[in-house]
Design a protein around this motif. Structure first.
Motif, PDB file in Angstrom:
ATOM      1  N   TYR A 120     -36.186  -6.016  19.090  1.00 24.44           N
ATOM      2  CA  TYR A 120     -35.569  -4.850  18.289  1.00 24.44           C
ATOM      3  C   TYR A 120     -34.045  -4.369  18.267  1.00 24.44           C
ATOM      4  CZ  TYR A 120     -34.674  -2.782  22.818  1.00 24.44           C
ATOM      5  OH  TYR A 120     -33.866  -1.791  24.409  1.00 24.44           O
ATOM      6  N   LEU A 121     -33.259  -3.571  17.334  1.00 24.02           N
ATOM      7  CA  LEU A 121     -32.079  -4.047  16.879  1.00 24.02           C
ATOM      8  C   LEU A 121     -31.709  -1.672  17.233  1.00 24.02           C
ATOM      9  CD1 LEU A 121     -30.717  -5.623  14.816  1.00 24.02           C
ATOM     10  CD2 LEU A 121     -29.532  -3.148  14.037  1.00 24.02           C
ATOM     11  N   VAL A 122     -30.616  -1.915  17.790  1.00 24.34           N
ATOM     12  CA  VAL A 122     -30.402   0.118  17.710  1.00 24.34           C
ATOM     13  C   VAL A 122     -29.342  -0.086  16.200  1.00 24.34           C
ATOM     14  CG1 VAL A 122     -29.395   1.783  18.706  1.00 24.34           C
ATOM     15  CG2 VAL A 122     -31.748   0.199  20.123  1.00 24.34           C
ATOM     16  N   LEU A 123     -28.952   0.401  15.714  1.00 28.67           N
ATOM     17  CA  LEU A 123     -27.227   0.559  14.661  1.00 28.67           C
ATOM     18  C   LEU A 123     -27.072   2.274  15.402  1.00 28.67           C
ATOM     19  CD1 LEU A 123     -28.835   0.438  11.602  1.00 28.67           C
ATOM     20  CD2 LEU A 123     -27.209  -0.888  12.447  1.00 28.67           C
ATOM     21  N   GLY A 124     -25.509   1.877  16.282  1.00 29.30           N
ATOM     22  CA  GLY A 124     -25.507   2.834  16.724  1.00 29.30           C
ATOM     23  C   GLY A 124     -23.734   3.104  16.023  1.00 29.30           C
ATOM     24  N   GLY A 125     -22.573   3.911  16.618  1.00 32.60           N
ATOM     25  CA  GLY A 125     -21.341   3.869  15.956  1.00 32.60           C
ATOM     26  C   GLY A 125     -21.451   5.167  14.824  1.00 32.60           C
ATOM     27  N   GLY A 126     -20.701   5.701  15.006  1.00 29.60           N
ATOM     28  CA  GLY A 126     -20.689   7.021  13.676  1.00 29.60           C
ATOM     29  C   GLY A 126     -20.489   6.851  12.657  1.00 29.60           C
ATOM     30  N   ASN A 127     -21.374   5.604  11.786  1.00 25.69           N
ATOM     31  CA  ASN A 127     -22.080   5.946  10.410  1.00 25.69           C
ATOM     32  C   ASN A 127     -23.309   5.079  10.716  1.00 25.69           C
ATOM     33  OD1 ASN A 127     -19.096   6.539   9.059  1.00 25.69           O
ATOM     34  ND2 ASN A 127     -18.534   4.232   9.408  1.00 25.69           N
ATOM     35  N   ALA A 128     -23.665   5.181  11.653  1.00 22.98           N
ATOM     36  CA  ALA A 128     -24.817   4.829  11.950  1.00 22.98           C
ATOM     37  C   ALA A 128     -25.848   6.331  11.227  1.00 22.98           C
ATOM     38  CB  ALA A 128     -25.428   4.341  13.150  1.00 22.98           C
ATOM     39  N   LYS A 129     -25.562   7.409  11.494  1.00 22.30           N
ATOM     40  CA  LYS A 129     -25.910   8.571  11.446  1.00 22.30           C
ATOM     41  C   LYS A 129     -25.726   8.606   9.555  1.00 22.30           C
ATOM     42  CE  LYS A 129     -21.995  11.403  11.416  1.00 22.30           C
ATOM     43  NZ  LYS A 129     -20.894  10.437  12.407  1.00 22.30           N
ATOM     44  N   LYS A 130     -26.081   7.540   8.903  1.00 26.03           N
ATOM     45  CA  LYS A 130     -25.409   7.577   7.497  1.00 26.03           C
ATOM     46  C   LYS A 130     -27.156   7.837   7.198  1.00 26.03           C
ATOM     47  CE  LYS A 130     -21.316   7.660   5.841  1.00 26.03           C
ATOM     48  NZ  LYS A 130     -20.513   9.530   5.311  1.00 26.03           N
ATOM     49  N   PHE A 131     -27.923   6.678   7.475  1.00 26.08           N
ATOM     50  CA  PHE A 131     -29.432   6.392   7.318  1.00 26.08           C
ATOM     51  C   PHE A 131     -30.288   7.048   7.829  1.00 26.08           C
ATOM     52  CE2 PHE A 131     -27.109   2.593   8.099  1.00 26.08           C
ATOM     53  CZ  PHE A 131     -27.546   1.567   6.807  1.00 26.08           C
ATOM     54  N   ASP A 132     -31.055   7.599   7.101  1.00 26.41           N
ATOM     55  CA  ASP A 132     -31.919   8.923   6.927  1.00 26.41           C
ATOM     56  C   ASP A 132     -33.504   8.056   7.057  1.00 26.41           C
ATOM     57  OD1 ASP A 132     -32.068   8.105   4.826  1.00 26.41           O
ATOM     58  OD2 ASP A 132     -31.750  10.106   3.709  1.00 26.41           O
ATOM     59  N   GLU A 133     -33.681   7.263   7.071  1.00 27.07           N
ATOM     60  CA  GLU A 133     -34.837   5.894   6.721  1.00 27.07           C
ATOM     61  C   GLU A 133     -34.517   3.923   7.199  1.00 27.07           C
ATOM     62  OE1 GLU A 133     -38.255   5.964   4.089  1.00 27.07           O
ATOM     63  OE2 GLU A 133     -37.175   7.466   3.180  1.00 27.07           O
ATOM     64  N   LEU A 134     -35.268   3.396   7.901  1.00 27.82           N
ATOM     65  CA  LEU A 134     -34.866   2.005   9.114  1.00 27.82           C
ATOM     66  C   LEU A 134     -36.230   1.680   8.738  1.00 27.82           C
ATOM     67  CD1 LEU A 134     -32.237   3.401  11.620  1.00 27.82           C
ATOM     68  CD2 LEU A 134     -32.172   2.589   9.838  1.00 27.82           C
ATOM     69  N   PRO A 135     -35.900   0.453   8.869  1.00 28.79           N
ATOM     70  CA  PRO A 135     -37.190  -0.481   9.205  1.00 28.79           C
ATOM     71  C   PRO A 135     -37.577  -0.414   9.806  1.00 28.79           C
ATOM     72  CG  PRO A 135     -35.763  -1.699   8.470  1.00 28.79           C
ATOM     73  CD  PRO A 135     -34.688  -0.378   8.135  1.00 28.79           C
ATOM     74  N   ASP A 136     -39.289  -1.145  10.301  1.00 32.76           N
ATOM     75  CA  ASP A 136     -39.947  -1.868  11.578  1.00 32.76           C
ATOM     76  C   ASP A 136     -38.344  -2.111  12.760  1.00 32.76           C
ATOM     77  OD1 ASP A 136     -42.069  -0.099  11.208  1.00 32.76           O
ATOM     78  OD2 ASP A 136     -43.175  -2.012  10.965  1.00 32.76           O
ATOM     79  N   GLY A 137     -38.621  -2.099  13.428  1.00 31.68           N
ATOM     80  CA  GLY A 137     -37.877  -3.079  14.383  1.00 31.68           C
ATOM     81  C   GLY A 137     -36.495  -2.751  14.524  1.00 31.68           C
ATOM     82  N   VAL A 138     -35.978  -1.990  13.916  1.00 32.69           N
ATOM     83  CA  VAL A 138     -34.630  -0.714  13.399  1.00 32.69           C
ATOM     84  C   VAL A 138     -35.285   0.539  14.105  1.00 32.69           C
ATOM     85  CG1 VAL A 138     -32.952  -0.826  12.178  1.00 32.69           C
ATOM     86  CG2 VAL A 138     -34.222  -2.521  11.852  1.00 32.69           C
ATOM     87  N   GLU A 139     -33.613   0.979  14.700  1.00 32.27           N
ATOM     88  CA  GLU A 139     -33.875   1.926  15.447  1.00 32.27           C
ATOM     89  C   GLU A 139     -32.259   2.805  15.311  1.00 32.27           C
ATOM     90  OE1 GLU A 139     -34.718   2.246  19.266  1.00 32.27           O
ATOM     91  OE2 GLU A 139     -37.073   0.705  19.296  1.00 32.27           O
ATOM     92  N   LEU A 140     -32.244   4.034  14.900  1.00 34.04           N
ATOM     93  CA  LEU A 140     -31.136   4.495  14.955  1.00 34.04           C
ATOM     94  C   LEU A 140     -30.226   5.195  16.892  1.00 34.04           C
ATOM     95  CD1 LEU A 140     -29.210   5.585  13.462  1.00 34.04           C
ATOM     96  CD2 LEU A 140     -30.244   7.483  12.897  1.00 34.04           C
TER      97      LEU A 140
END
Length: 229
Positions: free
Chosen positions: A181-201
């Protein structure tokens, strides 16, 4: 006895300080910030805080607790500065994306991408933390991938185009590094409200959890639990 840890999260736009969810402070960083300036700004903010040790996440390559290279988005003098002497406490320094990745980890093989001023990246599996420098990978037209996925890429592509580029690159990297799985972090990650399977906020507060985990000890061996490669 569990240590009380001061976590310093140094970023390209802010320095964040925390010893608990309730006790936290931050101030602006930027291209003129030197380590001496950071210490001067920190001192009044942490007055009255009690802590046994320090964890610092820093936006540059770090090896064996030493900053190996001057950061791209801050002032100079970091690789030569004695933080332990300045803080008068034991300190563990790690790449900033690696610290947030460590706090985001929940098992398996995880790839972490930190979307901030630049692009941070770390792979975590079992008790191993491998900081990466994926931001310097070539990425078309003579650029590197950080030019597209960092703050400058958002300005050039617009938010919609930048989001599309981030997800395209993230899924390629997840496949390349065989991550569960992949985690998107950092200050700009919060701009995502929908993510594909296997990707988390992820969340910036995971940097605090990661800073605490840096001081965890394996009860079976009495050694540091996490192997920072």
């Amino acid at each position: 006895m569990k240590k009380k840890v001061l976590v310093i999260d140094v970023g390209g736009s802010h320095v964040k300080l925390m010893i608990s969810r309730a006790q936290k402070q931050k101030f602006k960083s930027g291209p003129d910030l030197t380590p001496r300036e950071m210490m001067a700004q920190m001192k009044p903010l942490v007055e009255g805080w009690t802590f046994d040790a320090v964890s610092m996440g820093f936006p540059a390559p770090v090896r064996n607790g030493r900053i190996m290279k001057e950061p791209k988005h801050l002032g100079g003098g970091w690789s030569r500065f004695d933080f332990e002497k300045a803080l008068r406490k034991p300190i563990r320094i790690i790449n900033d994306a690696a610290m947030q990745a460590l706090g985001s980890y929940r098992g398996g093989r995880m790839l972490f991408l930190g979307l901030g001023t630049g692009l941070g990246s770390t792979l975590v599996w079992a008790n191993n933390v491998l900081p990466l420098e994926l931001g310097d990978l070539p990425y078309g037209n003579g650029h590197v991938i950080e030019d597209y996925l960092g703050r400058s890429g958002m300005k050039q592509l617009g938010e919609k185009g930048w989001k599309r580029e981030v997800l395209h690159a993230a899924l390629l990297l997840k496949t390349s590094l065989i991550a569960d799985y992949l985690v998107l972090g950092g200050g700009n990650a919060k701009k995502f409200d929908e993510l594909p399977d296997g990707v988390e906020l992820g969340h910036n507060r995971n940097a605090f959890l990661g800073g605490g985990r840096l001081w965890q000890v394996d009860p079976r061996t009495s050694r540091q639990k996490w192997n920072i490669i």
